[in-house]
Design an enzyme around this catalytic site. Structure first.
Site, mmCIF file in Angstrom:
data_model
loop_
_atom_site.group_PDB
_atom_site.id
_atom_site.type_symbol
_atom_site.label_atom_id
_atom_site.label_comp_id
_atom_site.label_asym_id
_atom_site.label_seq_id
_atom_site.Cartn_x
_atom_site.Cartn_y
_atom_site.Cartn_z
ATOM 1 N N SER A 129 -39.605 -9.647 -8.715
ATOM 2 C CA SER A 129 -39.001 -10.965 -8.597
ATOM 3 C C SER A 129 -40.027 -12.074 -8.772
ATOM 4 O O SER A 129 -39.653 -13.233 -8.941
ATOM 5 C CB SER A 129 -38.342 -11.119 -7.214
ATOM 6 O OG SER A 129 -39.315 -11.000 -6.187
ATOM 7 N N HIS A 150 -34.179 -7.738 -13.058
ATOM 8 C CA HIS A 150 -34.267 -8.287 -11.702
ATOM 9 C C HIS A 150 -32.880 -8.363 -11.084
ATOM 10 O O HIS A 150 -32.086 -9.244 -11.416
ATOM 11 C CB HIS A 150 -34.917 -9.670 -11.735
ATOM 12 C CG HIS A 150 -35.035 -10.287 -10.382
ATOM 13 N ND1 HIS A 150 -34.959 -11.638 -10.162
ATOM 14 C CD2 HIS A 150 -35.209 -9.725 -9.147
ATOM 15 C CE1 HIS A 150 -35.088 -11.886 -8.878
ATOM 16 N NE2 HIS A 150 -35.239 -10.750 -8.243
ATOM 17 N N GLU A 162 -31.160 -10.641 -13.917
ATOM 18 C CA GLU A 162 -32.016 -11.349 -14.861
ATOM 19 C C GLU A 162 -32.727 -10.323 -15.740
ATOM 20 O O GLU A 162 -33.461 -9.474 -15.234
ATOM 21 C CB GLU A 162 -33.054 -12.198 -14.122
ATOM 22 C CG GLU A 162 -32.468 -13.378 -13.374
ATOM 23 C CD GLU A 162 -33.521 -14.180 -12.627
ATOM 24 O OE1 GLU A 162 -33.366 -15.403 -12.537
ATOM 25 O OE2 GLU A 162 -34.494 -13.563 -12.129
ATOM 26 N N ASN A 200 -35.592 -17.825 -9.018
ATOM 27 C CA ASN A 200 -36.664 -18.076 -8.062
ATOM 28 C C ASN A 200 -37.528 -19.276 -8.455
ATOM 29 O O ASN A 200 -38.263 -19.805 -7.623
ATOM 30 C CB ASN A 200 -37.536 -16.837 -7.894
ATOM 31 C CG ASN A 200 -36.900 -15.836 -6.951
ATOM 32 O OD1 ASN A 200 -36.138 -16.210 -6.066
ATOM 33 N ND2 ASN A 200 -37.204 -14.564 -7.149
#
Length: 526
Positions: A129, A150, A162, A200
């Site tokens: 991540s 991800h 992702e 993120n």
């Protein structure tokens, strides 16, 4: 032609391997298993893979009990799931997903070992991540087959994946990973290998702004959480969400993104959160974080103003901009709406002469008698509104502002005079970082909106929210914030400036074209 060259989803008859059997690894394995694959689990700690098989089997039984799979489907899935004691047991895998500790050296060593074991057409995926997919794959002889996959926790429930292309990732490998995620019932979005990927990276202000407002003594955690939920439309506020994620996990991602961007001030971690981590107050898993989770603990209530009488009338000053839907709501509540002279910014004049003004990045202290109100995702649906008076704001003005929103059925939270308030500055920062990410080629605007809706449950994506606002609202609010809190954190990025300017130019062009069309029609008819 290899599977990667075909760019098709991994065939359901072929084995998917998962390395690392913690919560995320088990979740990914369950997703692949339910999709119909044979699944093999490996963990470097002896016995962990076998324990994970039992845990996944128990979850399959619960799915059967809830009617989400039949007994035959559960039995067949359980029969396809096997632990292995050595990496060699993964030799026939068509896809290996690693979910081991977030350490670059560990992941590199694992991928190097796997390359000696699996076939040439095996796709190697990292669930990292926060680390660079490019760096993870750098030691491989064939880094083109490495890709980021991800997942979000809990993997069986959250739909987003992702798909991250490292600098050396073969486009066919990324297409195969995307097709596989879609075949598993997930919603894949494509991201370039830049720090934080999509979610993120862009989500940092959601946490950081709440922490900063609290640090500036603008409001307590319970009030900030409540305003973002009940006014902003977010599923959870930043304090309760980071307690759920784990303060150590959230802080580590924030720190990683900050370091990866060479300590860019827009991603600066929170000192208060650092202190929580240092104290071992990690949230729900430790029993205490921002909130206390002891069995006898009482959850703090958000600040809610006492009842106040509604004003008999309000006078429009200069329109309400994105809060225009308040005007019919005020009239429906039986409060007279009088038209003013059209001068001034978006707001209302109250009977006592004070003004109620939509938050714009300035502070109420800059004006004689003003109360700012926060941006809402949907003013009709909002259950709570935040108000920010200055210390010298007349008490009557504040009471009239409170009574007005209470007459509309809203709870009211009075907060400190922080520029940008709570929802508005959070949303503006999300829009700014999203515009920057799109401009840098991290992902398309559509994929960014999808990722933020599905990955972190935002009510809409940042571009969709920006489209609901006046073209320059987010830019101008940040510019005003930057003037009051210098240092660069709130300086609007070039991408946001260009986006706002382009939308403004498009509107002006459409307006000129409309005027020209009307003039041409009138001339033809005369």
């Amino acid at each position: 032609m290899t599977a990667l060259e075909q760019s098709a989803a991994v065939d359901r008859g072929r084995t998917v391997a998962v390395v690392g059997t913690g919560t995320m690894g088990q979740g990914i394995a369950q997703v692949a298993l339910v999709a119909g694959h044979p699944v093999r689990l490996y963990d470097a700690v002896p016995g962990r893979a076998a324990e994970a098989v039992e845990a996944i089997g128990a979850r399959l039984s619960r799915l059967e009990q809830k009617g989400r799979m039949t007994a035959a489907e559960r039995a067949a899935a359980r029969a396809r799931l096997h632990p292995v004691a050595e990496l060699d047991g993964l030799s026939d895998a068509a896809l290996v997903v690693e979910a081991v500790v977030e350490r670059l050296d560990v992941k590199r060593e694992l991928f190097t070992a796997l390359e000696e074991i699996v076939a040439e057409d095996c796709l190697l995926a990292t669930n990292t991540s926060s680390l660079s997919v490019t760096a993870v794959a750098a030691a491989l002889r064939r880094p083109g087959r490495a890709v980021g996959l991800h997942f979000f926790n809990p993997a069986p429930l959250l739909p987003l994946v992702e798909v991250v292309s490292g600098f050396a990732t073969d486009p066919a490998a990324a297409r195969a990973a995307t097709a596989t995620a879609a075949a598993w019932g997930k919603t894949p979005v494509h991201s370039a290998d830049l720090p934080g990927f999509i979610v993120n990276r862009i989500a940092r202000p959601f946490y950081a702004e709440g922490f900063a407002i609290h640090g500036d003594r603008g409001a307590d955690p319970a009030t900030i959480d409540a305003v973002l939920r009940e006014c902003g439309g977010f599923r959870m506020g930043p304090f309760e969400l980071t307690d759920l994620i784990g303060q150590d996990v959230n802080e580590a991602v924030t720190h990683s993104v900050w370091e990866s961007f060479f300590r860019n001030v827009k991603f600066t971690p929170s000192l208060a959160q650092r202190r929580l981590v240092e104290a071992g107050l990690l949230g729900r898993k430790s029993g205490r974080g921002w909130y206390d989770y002891a069995p006898d603990a009482v959850r703090p209530e958000p600040h809610t103003a006492d009842p106040a009488p509604a004003p008999e009338y309000v006078v429009t000053a200069g329109g309400l901009g994105p809060a225009a839907e308040l005007l019919p709501m005020i009239a429906e509540a039986g409060i007279t709406v009088r038209e003013g002279d059209g001068e001034g910014g978006p707001g209302l004049v109250l009977p006592g002469g004070g003004q109620l003004v939509l938050v714009d990045g300035r502070t109420a202290a800059e004006f004689r008698d003003v109360v700012h109100f926060d941006l809402a995702f949907d003013y009709r649906a909002a259950g709570r509104i935040a108000l920010a008076p200055a210390p010298h704001t007349e008490e009557r003005t504040l009471r009239e502002a409170i009574g007005l929103f209470q007459a509309l059925g809203k709870k009211v939270s009075v907060i400190g005079d922080v520029p940008g308030m709570i929802v508005a500055r959070t949303v503006a920062m999300l829009i700014d970082l999203a515009a920057d990410a799109a401009a840098q080629g991290v992902a398309t605007e559509a994929d960014i909106d999808t990722a933020m809706r599905l990955g972190v449950n935002y009510p809409v994506g940042p571009f969709e929210w920006d489209g609901r606002l006046p073209h320059d609202y987010a830019h101008d609010l940040l510019e005003a914030l930057h003037a009051r809190v210098p240092g660069g954190r709130y300086a609007p990025g070039l991408a946001l400036f260009q986006r706002s300017s382009a939308r403004e130019a498009d509107d002006e062009g459409a307006e000129r074209a409309g005027r020209s069309g009307r003039s041409g029609t009138e001339g033809a008819e005369s």
